[in-house]
Design a protein around this motif. Structure first.
Motif, PDB file in Angstrom:
ATOM      1  N   ARG A 278     -11.961 -24.564 -24.953  1.00  0.00           N
ATOM      2  CA  ARG A 278     -11.523 -25.069 -23.642  1.00  0.00           C
ATOM      3  C   ARG A 278     -12.335 -24.446 -22.507  1.00  0.00           C
ATOM      4  NH1 ARG A 278      -5.264 -25.517 -21.383  1.00  0.00           N
ATOM      5  NH2 ARG A 278      -5.821 -26.531 -19.408  1.00  0.00           N
ATOM      6  N   LEU A 279     -12.701 -23.181 -22.652  1.00  0.00           N
ATOM      7  CA  LEU A 279     -13.509 -22.525 -21.625  1.00  0.00           C
ATOM      8  C   LEU A 279     -14.904 -23.146 -21.551  1.00  0.00           C
ATOM      9  CD1 LEU A 279     -12.531 -18.782 -22.236  1.00  0.00           C
ATOM     10  CD2 LEU A 279     -11.887 -20.192 -20.281  1.00  0.00           C
ATOM     11  N   LEU A 280     -15.474 -23.437 -22.710  1.00  0.00           N
ATOM     12  CA  LEU A 280     -16.798 -24.059 -22.736  1.00  0.00           C
ATOM     13  C   LEU A 280     -16.771 -25.485 -22.202  1.00  0.00           C
ATOM     14  CD1 LEU A 280     -18.183 -22.793 -26.165  1.00  0.00           C
ATOM     15  CD2 LEU A 280     -18.938 -22.097 -23.883  1.00  0.00           C
ATOM     16  N   SER A 281     -15.603 -26.108 -22.222  1.00  0.00           N
ATOM     17  CA  SER A 281     -15.483 -27.468 -21.699  1.00  0.00           C
ATOM     18  C   SER A 281     -15.225 -27.496 -20.196  1.00  0.00           C
ATOM     19  CB  SER A 281     -14.346 -28.207 -22.411  1.00  0.00           C
ATOM     20  OG  SER A 281     -13.076 -27.695 -21.998  1.00  0.00           O
ATOM     21  N   SER A 282     -15.132 -26.321 -19.576  1.00  0.00           N
ATOM     22  CA  SER A 282     -14.832 -26.229 -18.151  1.00  0.00           C
ATOM     23  C   SER A 282     -15.894 -26.940 -17.314  1.00  0.00           C
ATOM     24  CB  SER A 282     -14.746 -24.758 -17.718  1.00  0.00           C
ATOM     25  OG  SER A 282     -14.608 -24.658 -16.314  1.00  0.00           O
ATOM     26  N   SER A 283     -15.447 -27.534 -16.219  1.00  0.00           N
ATOM     27  CA  SER A 283     -16.377 -28.203 -15.303  1.00  0.00           C
ATOM     28  C   SER A 283     -17.054 -27.211 -14.365  1.00  0.00           C
ATOM     29  CB  SER A 283     -15.626 -29.254 -14.470  1.00  0.00           C
ATOM     30  OG  SER A 283     -14.575 -28.639 -13.724  1.00  0.00           O
ATOM     31  N   HIS A 284     -16.602 -25.964 -14.397  1.00  0.00           N
ATOM     32  CA  HIS A 284     -17.190 -24.949 -13.519  1.00  0.00           C
ATOM     33  C   HIS A 284     -18.217 -24.122 -14.292  1.00  0.00           C
ATOM     34  CE1 HIS A 284     -17.633 -21.857 -10.471  1.00  0.00           C
ATOM     35  NE2 HIS A 284     -16.940 -22.628  -9.651  1.00  0.00           N
ATOM     36  N   HIS A 285     -19.437 -24.078 -13.791  1.00  0.00           N
ATOM     37  CA  HIS A 285     -20.525 -23.445 -14.531  1.00  0.00           C
ATOM     38  C   HIS A 285     -20.340 -21.945 -14.717  1.00  0.00           C
ATOM     39  CE1 HIS A 285     -21.778 -22.634 -10.370  1.00  0.00           C
ATOM     40  NE2 HIS A 285     -22.512 -21.661 -10.851  1.00  0.00           N
ATOM     41  N   GLN A 286     -19.645 -21.270 -13.781  1.00  0.00           N
ATOM     42  CA  GLN A 286     -19.460 -19.823 -13.918  1.00  0.00           C
ATOM     43  C   GLN A 286     -18.580 -19.483 -15.116  1.00  0.00           C
ATOM     44  OE1 GLN A 286     -17.968 -18.615 -10.056  1.00  0.00           O
ATOM     45  NE2 GLN A 286     -20.003 -17.986  -9.388  1.00  0.00           N
TER      46      GLN A 286
ATOM     47  N   GLU B 162     -20.722 -20.148 -18.271  1.00  0.00           N
ATOM     48  CA  GLU B 162     -21.753 -19.119 -18.417  1.00  0.00           C
ATOM     49  C   GLU B 162     -21.156 -17.799 -18.882  1.00  0.00           C
ATOM     50  OE1 GLU B 162     -25.610 -17.834 -15.824  1.00  0.00           O
ATOM     51  OE2 GLU B 162     -23.691 -17.815 -14.766  1.00  0.00           O
ATOM     52  N   ARG B 163     -20.034 -17.391 -18.251  1.00  0.00           N
ATOM     53  CA  ARG B 163     -19.409 -16.120 -18.633  1.00  0.00           C
ATOM     54  C   ARG B 163     -18.902 -16.169 -20.073  1.00  0.00           C
ATOM     55  NH1 ARG B 163     -18.433 -12.443 -20.640  1.00  0.00           N
ATOM     56  NH2 ARG B 163     -17.261 -10.569 -20.070  1.00  0.00           N
ATOM     57  N   THR B 164     -18.410 -17.319 -20.501  1.00  0.00           N
ATOM     58  CA  THR B 164     -17.947 -17.461 -21.878  1.00  0.00           C
ATOM     59  C   THR B 164     -19.106 -17.307 -22.856  1.00  0.00           C
ATOM     60  OG1 THR B 164     -16.196 -18.969 -21.133  1.00  0.00           O
ATOM     61  CG2 THR B 164     -16.718 -18.955 -23.489  1.00  0.00           C
ATOM     62  N   MET B 165     -20.235 -17.916 -22.529  1.00  0.00           N
ATOM     63  CA  MET B 165     -21.397 -17.819 -23.418  1.00  0.00           C
ATOM     64  C   MET B 165     -21.921 -16.387 -23.518  1.00  0.00           C
ATOM     65  SD  MET B 165     -23.683 -21.215 -22.752  1.00  0.00           S
ATOM     66  CE  MET B 165     -23.043 -22.844 -23.074  1.00  0.00           C
ATOM     67  N   PHE B 166     -21.744 -15.609 -22.467  1.00  0.00           N
ATOM     68  CA  PHE B 166     -22.205 -14.224 -22.492  1.00  0.00           C
ATOM     69  C   PHE B 166     -21.454 -13.391 -23.534  1.00  0.00           C
ATOM     70  CE2 PHE B 166     -24.202 -14.570 -18.136  1.00  0.00           C
ATOM     71  CZ  PHE B 166     -25.477 -14.235 -18.570  1.00  0.00           C
ATOM     72  N   ILE B 167     -20.293 -13.862 -23.992  1.00  0.00           N
ATOM     73  CA  ILE B 167     -19.554 -13.151 -25.037  1.00  0.00           C
ATOM     74  C   ILE B 167     -20.433 -12.986 -26.280  1.00  0.00           C
ATOM     75  CG2 ILE B 167     -17.606 -13.316 -26.662  1.00  0.00           C
ATOM     76  CD1 ILE B 167     -15.980 -14.600 -24.444  1.00  0.00           C
ATOM     77  N   TRP B 168     -21.281 -13.986 -26.553  1.00  0.00           N
ATOM     78  CA  TRP B 168     -22.138 -13.926 -27.740  1.00  0.00           C
ATOM     79  C   TRP B 168     -23.237 -12.864 -27.622  1.00  0.00           C
ATOM     80  CZ3 TRP B 168     -19.180 -18.176 -27.095  1.00  0.00           C
ATOM     81  CH2 TRP B 168     -18.685 -18.797 -28.236  1.00  0.00           C
ATOM     82  N   ASN B 169     -23.378 -12.259 -26.442  1.00  0.00           N
ATOM     83  CA  ASN B 169     -24.348 -11.174 -26.267  1.00  0.00           C
ATOM     84  C   ASN B 169     -23.740  -9.801 -26.534  1.00  0.00           C
ATOM     85  OD1 ASN B 169     -26.387 -12.926 -25.516  1.00  0.00           O
ATOM     86  ND2 ASN B 169     -25.959 -12.764 -23.329  1.00  0.00           N
ATOM     87  N   ASN B 170     -22.438  -9.777 -26.829  1.00  0.00           N
ATOM     88  CA  ASN B 170     -21.742  -8.511 -27.028  1.00  0.00           C
ATOM     89  C   ASN B 170     -22.176  -7.858 -28.339  1.00  0.00           C
ATOM     90  OD1 ASN B 170     -19.507  -6.681 -27.970  1.00  0.00           O
ATOM     91  ND2 ASN B 170     -18.664  -7.245 -25.986  1.00  0.00           N
ATOM     92  N   ASP B 171     -22.796  -6.702 -28.239  1.00  0.00           N
ATOM     93  CA  ASP B 171     -23.335  -6.017 -29.423  1.00  0.00           C
ATOM     94  C   ASP B 171     -22.250  -5.607 -30.408  1.00  0.00           C
ATOM     95  OD1 ASP B 171     -25.927  -6.256 -28.503  1.00  0.00           O
ATOM     96  OD2 ASP B 171     -25.899  -4.331 -27.448  1.00  0.00           O
TER      97      ASP B 171
END
Length: 268
Positions: free
Chosen positions: A173-181, A184-193
């Motif tokens: 649902r977060l990735l389906s958001s119409s707001h780019h922020q 983007e912030r959701t996708m940054f989760i995949w950068n978590n070491d």
């Protein structure tokens, strides 16, 4: 009891220096006089409960949580029932007020300390976060994503498996958001070491997470108006195609089947 309640009530002051000295005084009293500890905790509970359920205005919530962070840090495991009650009835409901941004760092610190002392509460905490998610506030969602990521790091594999459906549906649902922020912030989760090292966002759980997020990653990689998000989505897809190609092919095939079904239904 009345003295402690009055002392804690002074945290309503709009003067930061006054609240700072109050915090120092109460911390020293709590450390030096064991007989006052329960009364101080109960006074803080009442003050925060009043804020959550009645006033929704309080200048000293950040300071009270900072003070309680020290209290939680000094607790020994297993925790007493009164601390479980504070966590469920006071600390978690503090996510609801619209001024959450004023004390988000302090409440996250308190929750992380508590969950380190009582890991069994992690699953319920994640589910509560999903339940009260602030869908109408972009800025508050960003703070909630920060907290989701931080709590996910503390989650064991057994705990994640119990909450994985809630987490994956939330990510979708977060990735389906119409707001780019938010996207983007959701996708940054995949950068978590830490999440990568524990396998949550690698091939180990690809078959769990990808069916929920693949449609949106595919869509954003091709159509998103923000080039950075489109690039991030493409990188995530490329990563999963390398580590879990079979899962990616299955997700792609399922999506194409859904499209065909929708088209046929529209024609009929």
């Amino acid at each position: 009891g009345a003295f402690c309640r009055h002392l804690i009530g002074l945290f309503k002051s709009s003067f930061r220096s006054e609240r700072h000295y109050l915090k120092l005084i109460i911390h020293r009293v709590y450390k030096s006089f064991k007989n006052y500890r329960k009364m101080i905790r109960e006074a803080i509970n009442v003050e925060l409960l009043t804020f959550v359920h009645e006033t929704r205005e309080h200048d000293g919530v950040k300071d009270l949580l900072s003070l309680y962070e020290c209290i939680i840090g000094g607790l020994s495991s297993p925790l007493e029932e009164c601390h479980h009650t504070f966590f469920k009835n006071v600390l978690l409901p503090l996510h609801k007020p619209s001024c959450f941004h004023q004390y988000s760092k302090q409440i996250l610190s308190c929750i992380k300390l508590y969950l380190i002392k009582d890991p069994s509460a992690i699953t319920d905490t994640l589910r509560y976060l999903v339940k009260v998610w602030p869908w109408r506030s972009i800025s508050k969602q960003i703070l909630f994503i920060d907290e989701l990521e931080a709590l996910w790091q503390l989650t064991s594999h057994d705990q994640f498996q119990r909450a994985q459906r809630d987490i994956c549906k939330l990510l979708s649902r977060l990735l389906s958001s119409s707001h780019h922020q938010v996207v983007e912030r959701t996708m940054f989760i995949w950068n978590n070491d830490i999440l990568r090292e524990r396998g949550y966002i690698r091939e180990e759980y690809a078959d769990v997470i990808l069916p929920y997020v693949h449609p949106w990653l595919s869509k954003h990689s091709k159509e998103h108006f923000n080039p950075e998000i489109a690039y991030m989505a493409k990188c995530l897809l490329d990563y999963y195609e390398q580590v879990a190609p079979a899962v990616v092919r299955t997700c792609g095939a399922d999506e194409r089947t859904e499209i065909v079904v929708v088209v046929r239904n529209n024609i009929v």
